[in-house]
Design a protein around this motif. Structure first.
Motif, PDB file in Angstrom:
ATOM      1  N   THR A 119       0.832  -1.205   0.000  1.00  0.00           N
ATOM      2  CA  THR A 119       0.000   0.000   0.000  1.00  0.00           C
ATOM      3  C   THR A 119       0.867   1.255   0.000  1.00  0.00           C
ATOM      4  O   THR A 119       0.608   2.193  -0.757  1.00  0.00           O
ATOM      5  CB  THR A 119      -0.940  -0.003   1.213  1.00  0.00           C
ATOM      6  OG1 THR A 119      -1.743  -1.189   1.175  1.00  0.00           O
ATOM      7  CG2 THR A 119      -1.835   1.214   1.224  1.00  0.00           C
ATOM      8  N   ALA A 120       1.899   1.282   0.836  1.00  0.00           N
ATOM      9  CA  ALA A 120       2.795   2.439   0.884  1.00  0.00           C
ATOM     10  C   ALA A 120       3.520   2.604  -0.450  1.00  0.00           C
ATOM     11  O   ALA A 120       3.695   3.737  -0.928  1.00  0.00           O
ATOM     12  CB  ALA A 120       3.794   2.287   2.027  1.00  0.00           C
ATOM     13  N   SER A 121       3.928   1.490  -1.050  1.00  0.00           N
ATOM     14  CA  SER A 121       4.587   1.567  -2.361  1.00  0.00           C
ATOM     15  C   SER A 121       3.626   2.122  -3.411  1.00  0.00           C
ATOM     16  O   SER A 121       4.024   2.934  -4.255  1.00  0.00           O
ATOM     17  CB  SER A 121       5.072   0.183  -2.794  1.00  0.00           C
ATOM     18  OG  SER A 121       6.011  -0.306  -1.892  1.00  0.00           O
ATOM     19  N   PHE A 122       2.381   1.700  -3.365  1.00  0.00           N
ATOM     20  CA  PHE A 122       1.377   2.211  -4.289  1.00  0.00           C
ATOM     21  C   PHE A 122       1.157   3.708  -4.085  1.00  0.00           C
ATOM     22  O   PHE A 122       0.986   4.455  -5.047  1.00  0.00           O
ATOM     23  CB  PHE A 122       0.070   1.429  -4.117  1.00  0.00           C
ATOM     24  CG  PHE A 122      -1.024   1.860  -5.043  1.00  0.00           C
ATOM     25  CD1 PHE A 122      -0.965   1.545  -6.391  1.00  0.00           C
ATOM     26  CD2 PHE A 122      -2.111   2.563  -4.570  1.00  0.00           C
ATOM     27  CE1 PHE A 122      -1.977   1.937  -7.264  1.00  0.00           C
ATOM     28  CE2 PHE A 122      -3.127   2.959  -5.417  1.00  0.00           C
ATOM     29  CZ  PHE A 122      -3.064   2.647  -6.770  1.00  0.00           C
ATOM     30  N   MET A 123       1.163   4.137  -2.832  1.00  0.00           N
ATOM     31  CA  MET A 123       0.953   5.558  -2.534  1.00  0.00           C
ATOM     32  C   MET A 123       2.083   6.431  -3.074  1.00  0.00           C
ATOM     33  O   MET A 123       1.864   7.606  -3.366  1.00  0.00           O
ATOM     34  CB  MET A 123       0.791   5.754  -1.023  1.00  0.00           C
ATOM     35  CG  MET A 123      -0.499   5.179  -0.481  1.00  0.00           C
ATOM     36  SD  MET A 123      -0.596   5.231   1.310  1.00  0.00           S
ATOM     37  CE  MET A 123      -0.933   6.949   1.574  1.00  0.00           C
ATOM     38  N   THR A 124       3.281   5.860  -3.239  1.00  0.00           N
ATOM     39  CA  THR A 124       4.390   6.652  -3.771  1.00  0.00           C
ATOM     40  C   THR A 124       4.242   6.934  -5.255  1.00  0.00           C
ATOM     41  O   THR A 124       5.028   7.697  -5.820  1.00  0.00           O
ATOM     42  CB  THR A 124       5.750   5.970  -3.518  1.00  0.00           C
ATOM     43  OG1 THR A 124       5.774   4.715  -4.191  1.00  0.00           O
ATOM     44  CG2 THR A 124       6.018   5.791  -2.041  1.00  0.00           C
ATOM     45  N   LEU A 125       3.256   6.337  -5.897  1.00  0.00           N
ATOM     46  CA  LEU A 125       3.014   6.612  -7.313  1.00  0.00           C
ATOM     47  C   LEU A 125       2.247   7.911  -7.520  1.00  0.00           C
ATOM     48  O   LEU A 125       2.169   8.410  -8.642  1.00  0.00           O
ATOM     49  CB  LEU A 125       2.243   5.447  -7.951  1.00  0.00           C
ATOM     50  CG  LEU A 125       2.934   4.086  -7.926  1.00  0.00           C
ATOM     51  CD1 LEU A 125       1.996   3.014  -8.463  1.00  0.00           C
ATOM     52  CD2 LEU A 125       4.229   4.131  -8.714  1.00  0.00           C
ATOM     53  N   PHE A 126       1.675   8.467  -6.451  1.00  0.00           N
ATOM     54  CA  PHE A 126       0.845   9.663  -6.562  1.00  0.00           C
ATOM     55  C   PHE A 126       1.458  10.802  -5.762  1.00  0.00           C
ATOM     56  O   PHE A 126       1.719  10.675  -4.569  1.00  0.00           O
ATOM     57  CB  PHE A 126      -0.575   9.361  -6.055  1.00  0.00           C
ATOM     58  CG  PHE A 126      -1.206   8.200  -6.767  1.00  0.00           C
ATOM     59  CD1 PHE A 126      -1.736   8.345  -8.041  1.00  0.00           C
ATOM     60  CD2 PHE A 126      -1.254   6.954  -6.166  1.00  0.00           C
ATOM     61  CE1 PHE A 126      -2.303   7.271  -8.701  1.00  0.00           C
ATOM     62  CE2 PHE A 126      -1.827   5.875  -6.820  1.00  0.00           C
ATOM     63  CZ  PHE A 126      -2.352   6.041  -8.091  1.00  0.00           C
ATOM     64  N   GLU A 127       1.639  11.923  -6.415  1.00  0.00           N
ATOM     65  CA  GLU A 127       2.274  13.084  -5.786  1.00  0.00           C
ATOM     66  C   GLU A 127       1.426  13.686  -4.663  1.00  0.00           C
ATOM     67  O   GLU A 127       1.949  14.408  -3.827  1.00  0.00           O
ATOM     68  CB  GLU A 127       2.572  14.157  -6.846  1.00  0.00           C
ATOM     69  CG  GLU A 127       3.623  13.740  -7.844  1.00  0.00           C
ATOM     70  CD  GLU A 127       4.989  13.535  -7.210  1.00  0.00           C
ATOM     71  OE1 GLU A 127       5.360  14.294  -6.285  1.00  0.00           O
ATOM     72  OE2 GLU A 127       5.680  12.592  -7.624  1.00  0.00           O
ATOM     73  N   VAL A 128       0.136  13.399  -4.640  1.00  0.00           N
ATOM     74  CA  VAL A 128      -0.732  13.961  -3.611  1.00  0.00           C
ATOM     75  C   VAL A 128      -0.310  13.493  -2.208  1.00  0.00           C
ATOM     76  O   VAL A 128      -0.551  14.177  -1.213  1.00  0.00           O
ATOM     77  CB  VAL A 128      -2.216  13.634  -3.904  1.00  0.00           C
ATOM     78  CG1 VAL A 128      -2.507  12.166  -3.681  1.00  0.00           C
ATOM     79  CG2 VAL A 128      -3.142  14.495  -3.086  1.00  0.00           C
ATOM     80  N   PHE A 129       0.343  12.347  -2.120  1.00  0.00           N
ATOM     81  CA  PHE A 129       0.784  11.820  -0.831  1.00  0.00           C
ATOM     82  C   PHE A 129       2.179  12.300  -0.438  1.00  0.00           C
ATOM     83  O   PHE A 129       2.659  11.972   0.637  1.00  0.00           O
ATOM     84  CB  PHE A 129       0.763  10.287  -0.850  1.00  0.00           C
ATOM     85  CG  PHE A 129      -0.612   9.717  -1.012  1.00  0.00           C
ATOM     86  CD1 PHE A 129      -1.571   9.871  -0.025  1.00  0.00           C
ATOM     87  CD2 PHE A 129      -0.952   9.035  -2.171  1.00  0.00           C
ATOM     88  CE1 PHE A 129      -2.839   9.356  -0.170  1.00  0.00           C
ATOM     89  CE2 PHE A 129      -2.218   8.507  -2.328  1.00  0.00           C
ATOM     90  CZ  PHE A 129      -3.169   8.676  -1.340  1.00  0.00           C
TER      91      PHE A 129
END
Length: 186
Positions: A119-129
């Motif tokens: 999940t954290a790796s997936f979140m790094t794909l989006f600049e909003v995070f």
């Protein structure tokens, strides 16, 4: 059972099928303890490399670290708190042998840690995070939390005289070794 599947919408049936498939593959990994933990270590290394190269996502990393710390504390904790007098007690060397039962079993610990890292790796794909923060403060606070919670856990272990790890099967050394009955054996 098939009647229920026919009544369910196509999307719900597909989700249920994917959950069964995922559970099937998870069940196959139960015996491969070292391989599971090595895969988690590789995934964490890939995540750390991505965060390092992107020079961001420190809040996501902090959240992952806090979640992993919470999982570790539950893994090291007994299922029944010995501070509550009623209920079973922790195993001791004096009485009968009772295995240490954890609040969070090893397999569930691994599954939760693996999912959190994905999940954290997936979140790094989006600049909003990628929130702007001063990361040394997050790191110092995480280290403080780690030290304080582990200190508390070790005090709890000492107070109730338990060790949350088993070091393997008890062996009796030379007593259990069989010697051959040939000419050369004594």
């Amino acid at each position: 059972m098939d009647d229920r599947m026919e009544d369910a919408p196509a999307g719900a049936a597909k989700i249920a099928e994917m959950q069964r498939l995922t559970q099937r593959y998870l069940d196959k990994t139960i015996l491969w303890v070292k391989a599971r933990w090595c895969s988690l270590a590789v995934l964490l290394l890939l995540y750390a490399t991505r965060v390092y190269l992107k020079q961001g996502f420190y809040v996501v990393t902090y959240g992952l670290g806090i979640y992993m710390l919470n999982l570790l504390i539950n893994f090291l904790s007994p299922a029944v708190d010995p501070d509550q007098e009623d209920g079973p007690t922790l195993p001791t060397r004096d009485g009968e042998f009772r295995p240490f039962t954890r609040k969070l079993p090893e397999f569930k610990f691994w599954v939760a840690a693996f999912r959190a890292t994905l999940t954290a790796s997936f979140m790094t794909l989006f600049e909003v995070f990628d929130l702007p923060v001063f990361w040394p403060i997050l790191l110092a606070y995480f280290i403080l939390l780690l030290v304080l919670t582990m200190k508390d856990r070790v005090k709890h272990m000492i107070k109730h005289k338990y060790i949350p790890f088993s070091v393997g099967k008890q062996t009796y050394g030379e007593l259990t070794k069989m010697k051959g009955g040939g000419k050369d054996s004594k």
